[in-house]
Structure formats: structure tokens, C-alpha cells
Design an enzyme around this catalytic site. Structure first.
Site, PDB file in Angstrom:
ATOM      1  N   SER B 157       0.847  -1.236  -0.007  1.00  0.00           N
ATOM      2  CA  SER B 157      -0.064  -0.047  -0.157  1.00  0.00           C
ATOM      3  C   SER B 157       1.048   1.457  -0.098  1.00  0.00           C
ATOM      4  CB  SER B 157      -0.867  -0.009   1.342  1.00  0.00           C
ATOM      5  OG  SER B 157      -1.961   1.018   1.070  1.00  0.00           O
ATOM      6  N   ASP B 322      -9.118  -6.323  -4.303  1.00  0.00           N
ATOM      7  CA  ASP B 322      -8.534  -5.207  -3.735  1.00  0.00           C
ATOM      8  C   ASP B 322      -9.243  -4.046  -4.507  1.00  0.00           C
ATOM      9  OD1 ASP B 322      -7.381  -2.861  -2.666  1.00  0.00           O
ATOM     10  OD2 ASP B 322      -5.205  -3.660  -3.050  1.00  0.00           O
ATOM     11  N   HIS B 355      -8.077  -5.085  -0.068  1.00  0.00           N
ATOM     12  CA  HIS B 355      -6.699  -4.539   0.135  1.00  0.00           C
ATOM     13  C   HIS B 355      -5.990  -5.398   1.289  1.00  0.00           C
ATOM     14  CE1 HIS B 355      -3.834  -1.299  -0.525  1.00  0.00           C
ATOM     15  NE2 HIS B 355      -3.775  -0.922   0.801  1.00  0.00           N
TER      16      HIS B 355
END
Lengths: 201, 382
Positions: B157, B322, B355
Site C-alpha cells: 500500500s 482489492d 486490500h
């Protein structure tokens, strides 16, 4: 070394930028990187193969030729686009050939010959879909959905204005036999074609 | 915490604080005269310092990436699933460095720290930090640790963005950049979610324009809402459905607005817990760093041109469910790397967790990560 790899590597120059479609476990690219100093990528969809490539230091990209094509590669961005034993497994081999020769200046293609005498003989005698070392699958589970003969492939190339620069014919063990050279469409099991656009050198 | 430590854990670890006296110039034009970074390390640095791996944290992460601080700690570090003996980032081979970024609220200098100029907490006066600033401070940390070149810089991320930025700002100082569940820039939708989170915080009556430290209070409610919105975007519809469905806390509808569905009470609980442990100003700062990140900005949006200086190998991984940073965002990054003739490998992992999948071990993810990092280890002789 496998004779087909030996043949292919003769057509690759040091420093060439290569794209290998359906690169499998990366054997060929790994070899070409080490022996020929090439750069480039392999495209693959089999998860185990992708992991193997990553482990051996071959740059591999998960990409499905059928659904994604080669749109993410610029025109002429590779010296050579390779596709060994994958042409028969894509949905539109004709489009893939076009894409290969758009993204690369030259293409190298290998595929099994459906006109090989043993396959012809098998179908004639048993009336069942033939199997061979080059095509070791049942009709219902084969990944090979677009089988063709050497003659078919060459006819497609003519139709598309693709020039065949070289052709080497080998048997199922990738051996280069004199008989196969004599009657390729009958006796050759796998051909290695080096192709380019008519207007390319 | 388990009665005995798992065999593949780095065990009991303790953070260390590194103080930096030299001023650091930031992208926003301000300068921090001095600052602290809180760091954890796992494994041993080898003789030629070639086996170091930097772990970059995500939005609400910090230095505690693996192992336990004490035998009483309930949960291990945030990326314990991937860092440890025999794990993808194998601490038998690598020296792993993880830090709390500047602006954080877990010991590194941030909005809650005392501003030496005023003797009071920085609060809203703490400068806005960018991903590049973090990378710069991490390079100074590397100097301090005697690491000229990282074997790999790894992050998920926001951490993946730092790995990418490393490859551009210090190309000669890393061999591999690993960006997992990341993106080369936020979309309008991503920024919109961040803005909702920030509005939730700044509109809390207890926020006091960021000077809540002076009022001896905290904008708990706002931070809780911000986290709830964020949390929803980190999960997938399927994983939430599997975990909660439409399950009620009591068997029947009550025709009111209390937390009747399990998912509501889960989000409230997570939000409340988060609001007790995380600083609101840091949340604003970190989401802003996300918004601003866009290496292609100075190159008319052409990421492949921005990538020109990079010389490391890249591994990019995305996850099928995600929707915060979709596989398409990772592919954007990969395609720019291809166009720029960088060495890049990419795979999309089929995982149901949204995610957050980058924190959860799934066989294919672990296999790929393990194979790639084993190759990195071989390369540096670790």
C-alpha cells in the site's frame, strides 16, 4: 542443450530485448540471459511457472494473451518476440502473430505439426483423436485448441504478408532429423519458424 | 500472546530510537531542525552489509512489523506473517529494518511531539510530509546503520509507494523494490475517501483546529469515523459478507439506530480502539502524503519517463479483490516499467480479502514472495 533451444539461440544477438510469450518456467529466457546477455520479459499465466520464473530471476508478467493481448507493449519495442509451443493454445493465433510482429521486429514461433504421419495414421486407423509426445493430451482436456499443420501456418503467413526467414523442423524430442527435413509436413513433429514482416529486413 | 513463542517468530523484540541532529529539508519548503525515528530490526547485518531489507509501513503502520514486545503482547507486529525465520522475508538470511515514519505517532517525531521552538506539541504546525521526505529520512537512517545499498525495499500500500520512490530518488542504493497492493498515484475516488476521513476528524468538536493536545482532549469520534470509512475500503464485500453477513446482535430488529448488525458493532469497536491509539493529526498527514504521491506529476503524467533513473529490479503484486488499489493500478505501474525497459515481475494474486490481503498469508502470495526473496538473498550472498 535441447536442440530447439540451440537453434533459437543462434537467431538471438547479445543485448537483444526479448519478449517470450507463454514463457513457461523461464528455461529459455534464463538461458538466453546467461548465454546471450539478453534483456526482456516472459508472459505466463500458469501460477507455478510464474513462481519458478521469479525464483530464478527471470522477469515474468502474469498476462493472458487471449484476454489482454499485447496492448501494453509499444510498437517495435522488442528485437525478438518468442512463442514456443503456445500458438496452438491461444484463441486467435492469427491476431497473436500480428501482435508479435507489431511489438517486435522479428518473431520466433514453434508449434506441433498436426499433419505428422503418426497423427494422420492414428486418426485413420483408430478413428480417435490422435495423441503423441508433442500432443500428450485427451481431446477434452487439451490446452491445444488451434491445431494446424506446417502448410496451414505457412498459408496464413502468406495471407498476412509475413515473411518466413527460416524454418527448422525437428521431431518430438526436438532432434533435427534428415528425414523430417526431406518431408517436413509429413515427418516433422515440431517446426521452429523465424518470421518477420515482408517489409522488414 | 501465545504461551510459548512460535518457532517462526523473530521472538521478543524492542524498538530503538535514533536521534538526528542535522536539519532535514522537506518538500513543503519547511525544515525540521532535529527529529527522532523509532526503529526495530530483526536478523543480523552481514559483514559487507549487503543483506539489509527495509520495510516501509502503510497508512496507520509503524516500526513494530514482526515479533512480540513482551510475552504479554496479544498480537505480533503487523507483518509478522511475512517476516521471520523461514518466512518470505527470512530473518535467517536478511537483516530487516522497520521504522515509524516521520509524522507518525508511535515514537518518531510527529505532530504530537514537542516543538523545540515553542515547547508545546507541534499539532497542526507540523509540516506536511511527502513520500519523498520519508525516503530521504530513511536514507539518512541507512547511513546511520552503515547500509549503503538495500538488498530490497519492500512495502504494501503506502509502503509500496515508498519502495517505488526509493527506486527514483536513490537508484544506486537498492537492488530490488517490492510494491505490494500499491499504486503509482491515487484516483479521484481514493482521494475522496481520504477527504471524508479528514472531514470526519476536522469537524469533531474536540479537534480544536488540531490543537487538541492543549485542551487535554482528543477528537475520538472523528478519528473513529475516519477509521470506519477506511476500514470498509480495506476489506472486500465478499470477506465482510463471509465474516458478518446480515447477522444481528440480538435475534430481532429493534427498529432503532443502535448497532444492531454485527458488522456495525465490529466497525464501531475497531474505530473506537483505533481512536484511542492513533493521533488524529498524524492521520491527516498520512492521508495527505497518499494524495500527493504521484512521481509522474513532473513528467506530464508520463510515469515511464519518471521511472528513467530507476535501476533496480521490481516486483509488483496485486490482489484480485482489492478495490482500494485495484490490480489495474498495479498494472499501470508495471506497464510504465515495461515501457521504460525496467526489470519487472508482476502477478495478480487471487485472494478474497480485499486490500488487506497483503497482510494475510495465502499460498500463492507466500510462494511468490518467498521465491522472489530467496533469489534476492542468493544474489547478495545471504
Amino acid at each position: 542443450m535441447r536442440p530447439d533451444l540451440e537453434i533459437i539461440q543462434q537467431w538471438i544477438k547479445p543485448g537483444h530485448h526479448i519478449l517470450d510469450l507463454g514463457c513457461g518456467d523461464g528455461t529459455l529466457l534464463d538461458y538466453l540471459q546467461r548465454e546471450r546477455g539478453v534483456s526482456g520479459f516472459g508472459l505466463e499465466i500458469n501460477p507455478e511457472h510464474i513462481t519458478t520464473c521469479m525464483g530464478r530471476g527471470v522477469a515474468v508478467i502474469e498476462q493472458n494473451l487471449d484476454t489482454q493481448g499485447l496492448g501494453n507493449f509499444d510498437d517495435g519495442s522488442f528485437d525478438v518476440v518468442l512463442m514456443t509451443q503456445a500458438l496452438q493454445a491461444v484463441r486467435r493465433p492469427d491476431r497473436v502473430l500480428d501482435e508479435m510482429l507489431r511489438a517486435g521486429r522479428e518473431g520466433i514461433v514453434t508449434f506441433p505439426n498436426f499433419a505428422h504421419w503418426r497423427l494422420r495414421w492414428g486418426l485413420t486407423l483408430s478413428g480417435r483423436m490422435p495423441e503423441s509426445e508433442a500432443l500428450p493430451y485427451k481431446w477434452y482436456n487439451t490446452p491445444n485448441i488451434r491445431l494446424c499443420t506446417f502448410k496451414d501456418f505457412e498459408a496464413l503467413c502468406r495471407q498476412k504478408g509475413i515473411r518466413i526467414k527460416s524454418r527448422r523442423v525437428v521431431d518430438g524430442q526436438h532432434q533435427n532429423s534428415w528425414l523430417a527435413r526431406l518431408w517436413p509436413n509429413l515427418l516433422g513433429e515440431i517446426a521452429i519458424y523465424r518470421i518477420t514482416r515482408e517489409n522488414e529486413q | 500472546m501465545p504461551d510459548s513463542l512460535p518457532a517462526d517468530s523473530v521472538g521478543i523484540v524492542s524498538p530503538q530510537t535514533y536521534h538526528f541532529e542535522n536539519p532535514i529539508d522537506l518538500a513543503c519548503g519547511q525544515t525540521l531542525e532535529s527529529y527522532d525515528l523509532v526503529v526495530e530490526t530483526y536478523g543480523e547485518l552481514n559483514a559487507d552489509a549487503s543483506n539489509a531489507v527495509l520495510i516501509c509501513h502503510a497508512l496507520s503502520g509503524h516500526h513494530h512489523a514482526a515479533g512480540f514486545h513482551s510475552v504479554d503482547e496479544r498480537k505480533p507486529g503487523w507483518w509478522d506473517s511475512c517476516i521471520g525465520p523461514g518466512k518470505p522475508i527470512d530473518t535467517n538470511r536478511f537483516f530487516v529494518v522497520s521504522l515509524n515514519n516521520l509524522g507518525g505517532c508511535h515514537g518518531s517525531t510527529g505532530p504530537g511531539s514537542i516543538n523545540p521552538a515553542t515547547g508545546k506539541p507541534y499539532g497542526p504546525d507540523f509540516p506536511v510530509i511527502t513520500v519523498s521526505d520519508w525516503v530521504k529520512s530513511q536514507a539518512l537512517l541507512a547511513d546511520r546503520l552503515g547500509i549503503d545499498c538495500w538488498a530490497a525495499v519492500v512495502g504494501g500500500s503506502l509502503g509500496g509507494m515508498q519502495a517505488l520512490q526509493w527506486s527514483l530518488d536513490y537508484p544506486e542504493r537498492l537492488r530490488h523494490a517490492v510494491a505490494i497492493a500499491s499504486t503509482p498515484r491515487l484516483t479521484a475516488q481514493n482521494i475522496a475517501f481520504n477527504e471524508v476521513a479528514r472531514q470526519a476528524i476536522t469537524s469533531d468538536q474536540e479537534f480544536h483546529e488540531g490543537r487538541y493536545y492543549d485542551f487535554d482532549t482528543l477528537p475520538r469520534r472523528g478519528l473513529m469515523l475516519a477509521r470506519m470509512v477506511g476500514h470498509i475500503t480495506y476489506l472486500s464485500d465478499a470477506s465482510m459478507g463471509e465474516k458478518f453477513g446480515r447477522e444481528l446482535r440480538d435475534q430481532a430488529y429493534k427498529f432503532g439506530y443502535g448497532a444492531e448488525f454485527q458488522v456495525e458493532s465490529y466497525l464501531r469497536y475497531q474505530g473506537e480502539r483505533f481512536s484511542e491509539s492513533f493521533d488524529a493529526n498524524t492521520y491527516l498527514l498520512m492521508t495527505r502524503a497518499l494524495d500527493y504521491f504521484d512521481p509522474a506529476y513532473e513528467f506530464d503524467g508520463d510515469l515511464s519517463r519518471a521511472l528513467a533513473p530507476a535501476s533496480c529490479n521490481f516486483l509488483v503484486l496485486s490482489f484480485s479483490t482489492d478495490w482500494r488499489f485495484t490490480p489495474a493500478r498495479s498494472e499501470e505501474m508495471v506497464n510504465a516499467m515495461i515501457a521504460a525497459r525496467k526489470k519487472v515481475s508482476y502477478a495478480e494474486i487471487d485472494a478474497p480479502w480485499g486490500h488487506d490481503a497483503f497482510l494475510i498469508p495465502t499460498p500463492r502470495y507466500t510462494d511468490i514472495f518467498q521465491a522472489y526473496m530467496a533469489r534476492v538473498a542468493r544474489e547478495v550472498g545471504a
